[in-house]
Write a protein that holds these residues in place. Structure first.
Motif, short mmCIF file in Angstrom:
data_model
loop_
_atom_site.label_atom_id
_atom_site.label_comp_id
_atom_site.label_asym_id
_atom_site.label_seq_id
_atom_site.Cartn_x
_atom_site.Cartn_y
_atom_site.Cartn_z
N ALA A 224 -1.14 3.15 2.19
CA ALA A 224 0.31 3.19 2.33
C ALA A 224 0.79 3.09 3.78
O ALA A 224 1.68 2.29 4.08
CB ALA A 224 0.86 4.45 1.66
N PRO A 225 0.21 3.88 4.71
CA PRO A 225 0.70 3.77 6.10
C PRO A 225 0.53 2.36 6.68
O PRO A 225 1.42 1.85 7.35
CB PRO A 225 -0.16 4.79 6.86
CG PRO A 225 -0.61 5.75 5.82
CD PRO A 225 -0.79 4.95 4.57
N LEU A 226 -0.63 1.74 6.41
CA LEU A 226 -0.88 0.40 6.95
C LEU A 226 0.02 -0.63 6.28
O LEU A 226 0.57 -1.53 6.95
CB LEU A 226 -2.34 0.02 6.76
CG LEU A 226 -2.74 -1.37 7.26
CD1 LEU A 226 -2.47 -1.52 8.75
CD2 LEU A 226 -4.21 -1.66 6.95
N ALA A 227 0.20 -0.53 4.96
CA ALA A 227 1.04 -1.49 4.24
C ALA A 227 2.48 -1.43 4.73
O ALA A 227 3.12 -2.47 4.98
CB ALA A 227 0.98 -1.22 2.74
N TRP A 228 3.02 -0.23 4.88
CA TRP A 228 4.39 -0.09 5.35
C TRP A 228 4.55 -0.56 6.79
O TRP A 228 5.50 -1.28 7.12
CB TRP A 228 4.87 1.35 5.21
CG TRP A 228 5.35 1.69 3.83
CD1 TRP A 228 4.66 2.38 2.88
CD2 TRP A 228 6.60 1.31 3.25
NE1 TRP A 228 5.41 2.46 1.72
CE2 TRP A 228 6.61 1.82 1.92
CE3 TRP A 228 7.71 0.61 3.71
CZ2 TRP A 228 7.68 1.64 1.06
CZ3 TRP A 228 8.78 0.42 2.85
CH2 TRP A 228 8.77 0.93 1.55
N ALA A 229 3.61 -0.16 7.65
CA ALA A 229 3.70 -0.57 9.05
C ALA A 229 3.57 -2.09 9.18
O ALA A 229 4.31 -2.74 9.94
CB ALA A 229 2.60 0.12 9.87
N GLY A 230 2.64 -2.68 8.44
CA GLY A 230 2.45 -4.13 8.51
C GLY A 230 3.62 -4.90 7.95
O GLY A 230 4.03 -5.93 8.51
N LEU A 405 3.63 0.73 17.20
CA LEU A 405 4.51 1.51 16.32
C LEU A 405 5.85 1.76 16.98
O LEU A 405 6.90 1.70 16.32
CB LEU A 405 3.84 2.83 15.95
CG LEU A 405 2.52 2.72 15.17
CD1 LEU A 405 1.92 4.09 14.93
CD2 LEU A 405 2.74 1.99 13.84
N ILE A 406 5.83 2.04 18.27
CA ILE A 406 7.09 2.23 19.00
C ILE A 406 7.89 0.93 19.02
O ILE A 406 9.12 0.94 18.88
CB ILE A 406 6.81 2.73 20.43
CG1 ILE A 406 6.21 4.14 20.39
CG2 ILE A 406 8.08 2.71 21.28
CD1 ILE A 406 5.74 4.65 21.73
#
Length: 487
Positions: A224-230, A405-406
């Motif tokens: 989930a974290p990688l999918a949302w960030a990507g 991320l920033i």
């Protein structure tokens, strides 16, 4: 050749502009044509022939349409001219797709059908073919006279600032500018500033977001974290990459005295998909409306036909972007939402909830748009909803920097605040003598600010600083083509 390359910035562009301004006004179309052919041929000289052939074909049929003596003859000539242009797209863009789809139905691959070759997609073919199609239709409708100046028309089709990724221009909007356009130091400076801002969008933001987006889509079963960030990274990367190219194209046009239509208007502040398509890739939206949606009947034949037209137009718009089922599904997604908004009145709702809903719909669509296959898109969707786990694997985490991320937050803030930033800059720092400032802000001359020497220096220093940062960034990064080159 890419705008964000040392070859273009320090070799082609300075030489072209020097020759252009040394050329007598009556011969500048020939200079534009020669420079544009060099620009396009830098990629592959052989595909320059296809561009030239399309130009001759469209020019000749434009004259033939106007000279036809009956309605029936004009219709036939127009149809043949359009078929010729559509055949270019059909062969070079969709033949591979057709063969692969046919092979998949037969349970084999292209080689299994005896096909051992692949056609290369010529860069920019979708854009110059669409411009050719609009020209023939406009001549047939009587919206523009068929030009007798081959060099003006050829320069229009090959105009290098927008040749490979738009905006999609129409000859009827530029015909007068090819005959007579104004040049001034101020317009050139404004164009240079616009070009630099576009370069910064591409080099400093889009290219910096690319690694995170690529990581998410290349990782099997992303959490989930990688999918949302990507997904967020790609959503912003695509906007800053494509709008950056459009800014650069418009800026280059201004340096040459042209006024191109705007192609983006802060699309991520939209509160509906209907509004989104008024703000995103405006030249394509207008093209689809004028040459597909309206001829299909638009909203004049009842609600049911309107919904069908909306979905059909977006399906074709998706297929225009690429020969892949992912693009077809992306077009169906947007077409379905356009129809749903019209049917339910969602397009008229406002507020934060409408804004967030629209951003989520667009984000989900971009995942299918970016994915190499429907299966890859489904992997990312599964990740978004936590079906691939909620923890970021250590071997993946090491590839994600805090800076990236920033940057997502910074880029998102810029995209949302863009209208205010743009209007503030125009009001306080950009020249007040141009008509565009008053038209954009809807203010009269008496209320436009007067720039002193000190304040007029600010935008120059800012643009110079941004240009230096871009050059420094270009010096340390590898080749990075614009995303829309593939379409």
């Amino acid at each position: 050749m890419v705008f964000s390359s040392e070859t273009f910035l320090f070799l082609f562009l300075p030489l072209f502009l020097a020759v252009y301004y040394l050329t007598p006004a009556r011969a500048r179309s020939l200079t534009i044509l020669a420079g544009s052919y060099v620009f396009y041929g830098w990629w592959r000289v052989d595909f320059l022939g296809l561009l030239v052939l399309t130009t001759f074909w469209t020019y000749g049929f434009g004259l033939a349409i106007e000279r036809a003596r009956s309605e029936l003859a004009r219709n036939w000539v127009t149809a043949i001219g359009l078929i010729g242009n559509l055949s270019v797209l059909g062969v070079f863009k969709y033949l591979n797709f057709f063969i692969d789809s046919l092979a998949a139905l037969a349970g084999t691959d292209a080689a299994g059908l005896g096909v051992h070759w692949r056609l290369i997609l010529p860069i920019g073919v979708s854009f110059y073919v669409f411009q050719s199609i609009s020209y023939l239709i406009d001549v047939r409708r009587g919206d523009v006279k068929a030009t007798t100046s081959f060099f003006d028309f050829a320069a229009f089709i090959a105009l290098f600032p927008q040749l490979v990724a738009g905006p999609i221009l129409r000859f009827k909007d530029l015909a007068d500018q090819f005959q007579d356009r104004q040049h001034s130091p101020q317009l050139f400076a404004d164009g240079l500033a616009r070009f630099t801002i576009g370069l910064a969008k591409k080099v400093l933001i889009a290219d910096a977001l690319a690694p995170l987006a690529d990581l998410a889509f290349a990782t099997p079963d992303p959490s989930a974290p990688l999918a949302w960030a990507g997904a967020l990274a790609y959503m912003l990367q695509l906007y800053f990459d494509f709008s950056g190219y459009s800014d650069m194209a418009i800026g280059l046009g201004m340096m040459m005295g042209f006024r191109f239509m705007e192609n983006f208007d802060a699309p991520y502040i939209s509160r509906s998909i209907t509004e989104f398509w008024r703000r995103w890739h405006i030249s394509l939206s207008v093209w689809l409306r004028d040459y597909l949606y309206v001829p299909l009947g638009g909203n004049r034949k009842g609600p049911a036909r309107t919904y069908v037209n909306l979905v059909l137009v977006m399906l074709l718009g998706g297929l225009w972007h690429g020969a892949n089922w992912t693009f077809v599904l992306w077009g169906a997604w947007h077409g379905g939402w356009l129809a749903a908004e019209r049917a339910t009145g969602l397009a008229r709702q406002g507020g934060l909830a409408a804004h967030l809903r629209t951003l989520l719909i667009v984000l989900l669509g971009w995942i299918m748009f970016r994915a190499a296959s429907v299966g890859q898109a489904m992997d990312v969707y599964a990740g978004l909803f936590g079906l691939n786990g909620l923890q970021l694997a250590p071997e993946i985490a090491v590839h994600i920097s805090h800076e990236s991320l920033i940057l997502i937050l910074v880029a998102g803030a810029i995209a949302l605040a863009e209208p205010r930033l743009r209007d503030w800059a125009r009001l306080h720092y950009f020249p007040t003598s141009t008509e565009s400032l008053g038209a954009t802000l809807d203010i009269g001359p008496q209320h436009r600010p007067h720039l002193t020497g000190a304040t007029s220096l600010v935008p120059s220093l800012f643009v110079t600083a941004v240009a230096v940062l871009c050059v420094m960034r270009l010096a340390e990064q590898s080749f990075s083509p614009f995303l829309y080159f593939q379409f």
